[in-house]
Design an enzyme around this catalytic site. Structure first.
Site, PDB file in Angstrom:
ATOM      1  N   PRO A  30       0.783  -1.228   0.000  1.00 28.88           N
ATOM      2  CA  PRO A  30       0.000   0.000   0.000  1.00 28.88           C
ATOM      3  C   PRO A  30       0.818   1.283   0.000  1.00 28.88           C
ATOM      4  O   PRO A  30       1.861   1.375   0.659  1.00 28.88           O
ATOM      5  CB  PRO A  30      -0.814  -0.107   1.292  1.00 28.88           C
ATOM      6  CG  PRO A  30      -0.040  -1.031   2.155  1.00 28.88           C
ATOM      7  CD  PRO A  30       0.596  -2.023   1.213  1.00 28.88           C
ATOM      8  N   ASN A  31       0.307   2.226  -0.763  1.00 29.44           N
ATOM      9  CA  ASN A  31       0.824   3.600  -0.868  1.00 29.44           C
ATOM     10  C   ASN A  31       2.111   3.706  -1.687  1.00 29.44           C
ATOM     11  O   ASN A  31       2.590   4.816  -1.930  1.00 29.44           O
ATOM     12  CB  ASN A  31       1.015   4.242   0.523  1.00 29.44           C
ATOM     13  CG  ASN A  31      -0.293   4.311   1.283  1.00 29.44           C
ATOM     14  OD1 ASN A  31      -1.268   4.867   0.779  1.00 29.44           O
ATOM     15  ND2 ASN A  31      -0.349   3.720   2.463  1.00 29.44           N
ATOM     16  N   ARG A  39       5.118  11.140  -2.425  1.00 33.11           N
ATOM     17  CA  ARG A  39       4.866  10.790  -1.020  1.00 33.11           C
ATOM     18  C   ARG A  39       6.150  10.918  -0.198  1.00 33.11           C
ATOM     19  O   ARG A  39       7.099  10.167  -0.394  1.00 33.11           O
ATOM     20  CB  ARG A  39       4.373   9.345  -0.972  1.00 33.11           C
ATOM     21  CG  ARG A  39       4.203   8.787   0.407  1.00 33.11           C
ATOM     22  CD  ARG A  39       4.045   7.267   0.363  1.00 33.11           C
ATOM     23  NE  ARG A  39       3.879   6.739   1.696  1.00 33.11           N
ATOM     24  CZ  ARG A  39       4.214   5.503   2.063  1.00 33.11           C
ATOM     25  NH1 ARG A  39       4.726   4.670   1.171  1.00 33.11           N
ATOM     26  NH2 ARG A  39       4.041   5.107   3.285  1.00 33.11           N
ATOM     27  N   TYR A  93      11.237   8.620   1.284  1.00 33.72           N
ATOM     28  CA  TYR A  93      11.167   7.540   0.287  1.00 33.72           C
ATOM     29  C   TYR A  93      11.893   7.869  -1.011  1.00 33.72           C
ATOM     30  O   TYR A  93      11.989   7.008  -1.892  1.00 33.72           O
ATOM     31  CB  TYR A  93       9.699   7.201  -0.006  1.00 33.72           C
ATOM     32  CG  TYR A  93       8.977   6.651   1.205  1.00 33.72           C
ATOM     33  CD1 TYR A  93       9.288   5.392   1.708  1.00 33.72           C
ATOM     34  CD2 TYR A  93       8.003   7.403   1.868  1.00 33.72           C
ATOM     35  CE1 TYR A  93       8.650   4.892   2.834  1.00 33.72           C
ATOM     36  CE2 TYR A  93       7.354   6.908   2.990  1.00 33.72           C
ATOM     37  CZ  TYR A  93       7.681   5.658   3.473  1.00 33.72           C
ATOM     38  OH  TYR A  93       7.059   5.164   4.586  1.00 33.72           O
ATOM     39  N   ASN A  96       8.006  -5.757  -0.936  1.00 31.83           N
ATOM     40  CA  ASN A  96       7.881  -4.579  -0.085  1.00 31.83           C
ATOM     41  C   ASN A  96       6.424  -4.529   0.361  1.00 31.83           C
ATOM     42  O   ASN A  96       5.548  -4.038  -0.358  1.00 31.83           O
ATOM     43  CB  ASN A  96       8.270  -3.293  -0.806  1.00 31.83           C
ATOM     44  CG  ASN A  96       8.302  -2.108   0.158  1.00 31.83           C
ATOM     45  OD1 ASN A  96       7.800  -2.207   1.283  1.00 31.83           O
ATOM     46  ND2 ASN A  96       8.871  -0.994  -0.269  1.00 31.83           N
ATOM     47  N   ALA A 142       3.213  -0.830   4.744  1.00 34.88           N
ATOM     48  CA  ALA A 142       2.670  -0.793   6.113  1.00 34.88           C
ATOM     49  C   ALA A 142       2.209  -2.162   6.608  1.00 34.88           C
ATOM     50  O   ALA A 142       2.223  -2.426   7.822  1.00 34.88           O
ATOM     51  CB  ALA A 142       1.520   0.202   6.178  1.00 34.88           C
ATOM     52  N   HIS A 168       4.127  -4.364   9.190  1.00 30.60           N
ATOM     53  CA  HIS A 168       4.070  -4.178  10.640  1.00 30.60           C
ATOM     54  C   HIS A 168       2.769  -4.697  11.258  1.00 30.60           C
ATOM     55  O   HIS A 168       2.604  -4.621  12.477  1.00 30.60           O
ATOM     56  CB  HIS A 168       4.226  -2.682  10.972  1.00 30.60           C
ATOM     57  CG  HIS A 168       5.313  -2.024  10.173  1.00 30.60           C
ATOM     58  ND1 HIS A 168       6.637  -2.388  10.287  1.00 30.60           N
ATOM     59  CD2 HIS A 168       5.274  -1.054   9.208  1.00 30.60           C
ATOM     60  CE1 HIS A 168       7.364  -1.656   9.443  1.00 30.60           C
ATOM     61  NE2 HIS A 168       6.561  -0.846   8.780  1.00 30.60           N
ATOM     62  N   GLU A 195      12.511  -9.652   1.919  1.00 32.10           N
ATOM     63  CA  GLU A 195      11.824  -8.440   2.381  1.00 32.10           C
ATOM     64  C   GLU A 195      12.651  -7.224   1.985  1.00 32.10           C
ATOM     65  O   GLU A 195      13.871  -7.206   2.180  1.00 32.10           O
ATOM     66  CB  GLU A 195      11.678  -8.512   3.909  1.00 32.10           C
ATOM     67  CG  GLU A 195      11.063  -7.280   4.547  1.00 32.10           C
ATOM     68  CD  GLU A 195      10.999  -7.376   6.068  1.00 32.10           C
ATOM     69  OE1 GLU A 195      11.542  -8.350   6.643  1.00 32.10           O
ATOM     70  OE2 GLU A 195      10.418  -6.471   6.682  1.00 32.10           O
ATOM     71  N   HIS A 242      12.747  -2.752   1.846  1.00 34.76           N
ATOM     72  CA  HIS A 242      12.197  -1.439   2.187  1.00 34.76           C
ATOM     73  C   HIS A 242      13.097  -0.356   1.619  1.00 34.76           C
ATOM     74  O   HIS A 242      14.334  -0.497   1.620  1.00 34.76           O
ATOM     75  CB  HIS A 242      12.094  -1.250   3.705  1.00 34.76           C
ATOM     76  CG  HIS A 242      11.209  -2.252   4.355  1.00 34.76           C
ATOM     77  ND1 HIS A 242       9.838  -2.243   4.206  1.00 34.76           N
ATOM     78  CD2 HIS A 242      11.491  -3.329   5.108  1.00 34.76           C
ATOM     79  CE1 HIS A 242       9.317  -3.257   4.858  1.00 34.76           C
ATOM     80  NE2 HIS A 242      10.296  -3.949   5.410  1.00 34.76           N
ATOM     81  N   SER A 296      13.131   2.818   2.916  1.00 34.87           N
ATOM     82  CA  SER A 296      13.651   3.482   4.114  1.00 34.87           C
ATOM     83  C   SER A 296      14.201   2.431   5.077  1.00 34.87           C
ATOM     84  O   SER A 296      14.134   1.222   4.794  1.00 34.87           O
ATOM     85  CB  SER A 296      12.531   4.287   4.790  1.00 34.87           C
ATOM     86  OG  SER A 296      11.553   3.413   5.333  1.00 34.87           O
ATOM     87  N   ARG A 349      13.065   4.617  12.363  1.00 35.44           N
ATOM     88  CA  ARG A 349      11.882   5.473  12.293  1.00 35.44           C
ATOM     89  C   ARG A 349      10.998   5.278  13.542  1.00 35.44           C
ATOM     90  O   ARG A 349      11.489   4.934  14.598  1.00 35.44           O
ATOM     91  CB  ARG A 349      11.148   5.185  10.976  1.00 35.44           C
ATOM     92  CG  ARG A 349      12.034   5.516   9.746  1.00 35.44           C
ATOM     93  CD  ARG A 349      11.331   5.231   8.437  1.00 35.44           C
ATOM     94  NE  ARG A 349      10.113   6.047   8.318  1.00 35.44           N
ATOM     95  CZ  ARG A 349       9.175   5.809   7.394  1.00 35.44           C
ATOM     96  NH1 ARG A 349       9.325   4.814   6.534  1.00 35.44           N
ATOM     97  NH2 ARG A 349       8.103   6.580   7.348  1.00 35.44           N
ATOM     98  N   ARG A 402       7.189   1.003  13.558  1.00 36.83           N
ATOM     99  CA  ARG A 402       7.812   0.385  12.369  1.00 36.83           C
ATOM    100  C   ARG A 402       8.976  -0.538  12.731  1.00 36.83           C
ATOM    101  O   ARG A 402       9.599  -1.138  11.854  1.00 36.83           O
ATOM    102  CB  ARG A 402       8.330   1.468  11.419  1.00 36.83           C
ATOM    103  CG  ARG A 402       7.246   2.316  10.794  1.00 36.83           C
ATOM    104  CD  ARG A 402       7.820   3.312   9.797  1.00 36.83           C
ATOM    105  NE  ARG A 402       6.960   4.460   9.681  1.00 36.83           N
ATOM    106  CZ  ARG A 402       5.870   4.527   8.890  1.00 36.83           C
ATOM    107  NH1 ARG A 402       5.544   3.511   8.117  1.00 36.83           N
ATOM    108  NH2 ARG A 402       5.125   5.613   8.867  1.00 36.83           N
TER     109      ARG A 402
END
Ligand code: DHK
Length: 152
Positions: free
Chosen positions: A16-17, A24, A29, A80, A83, A86, A104, A106, A108, A113, A117
């Site tokens: 998502p996102n 964003r 990112y 990836n 969200a 988590h 996995e 990411h 960032s 953070r 997260r």
């Protein structure tokens, strides 16, 4: 693999996102769009003789469906989960059921953070995790998938 069958691709699955990349929170990112990342991944994979199947969805259940599809159709998965990393027991279970490596990834570094997260529900069931290098995280993950599966 049956004789003459095309080599299986690496699935690169985005949650998502991530469709909003480029606009964003670019300080976190980066300024690359998801299409930019796709192009960089495809160029790296093509140079290595590897096929990719690059997808994005905002829907948790679609990620579960794609992970199930990967069982027969992919040699490895770069994920990836954004969200859902988590929060998702469903993704944990879907990865655990897969006989192929899941990596996995990411953009960032979630460990640097917010505290929410710092937990990844998928980390215990993936082959390994690559975080914090922007779109290079994806390239490193594809390279890991190539080496793990003896492709290219
Ligand atoms: C992307 C997201 O959307 C966040 O929810 C994760 C991840 C981190 C990334 O860095 O690629 O916490």
């Amino acid at each position: 693999m049956p004789a003459g069958a095309p080599p299986k691709p690496v699935f690169v699955l985005n949650g998502p996102n991530l469709n909003l990349l480029g606009t964003r929170e670019p300080d976190i990112y980066g300024s690359a769009t998801l299409d930019d990342i796709r192009a960089a991944c495809e160029a790296h994979a093509a140079a290595a003789g590897l096929a990719l199947d690059f997808r994005q969805t905002n829907i948790e259940g679609v990620l579960v469906d794609w992970l199930q599809e990967a069982r027969d159709k992919a040699r490895a998965v770069v994920l990836n989960a954004a969200a859902y990393t988590h929060t998702s027991v469903a993704l944990h279970d879907a990865i655990k059921a897969l006989p192929i490596p899941v990596i996995e990834v990411h953009l960032s570094n979630p460990a640097a953070r917010e505290p929410f997260r710092h937990v990844s529900l998928i980390a215990p069931v993936v082959k390994g995790s690559i975080s914090g290098f922007g779109q290079t995280s994806y390239i490193l993950a594809i390279e890991a998938a190539r080496r793990l599966t003896g492709a290219g």
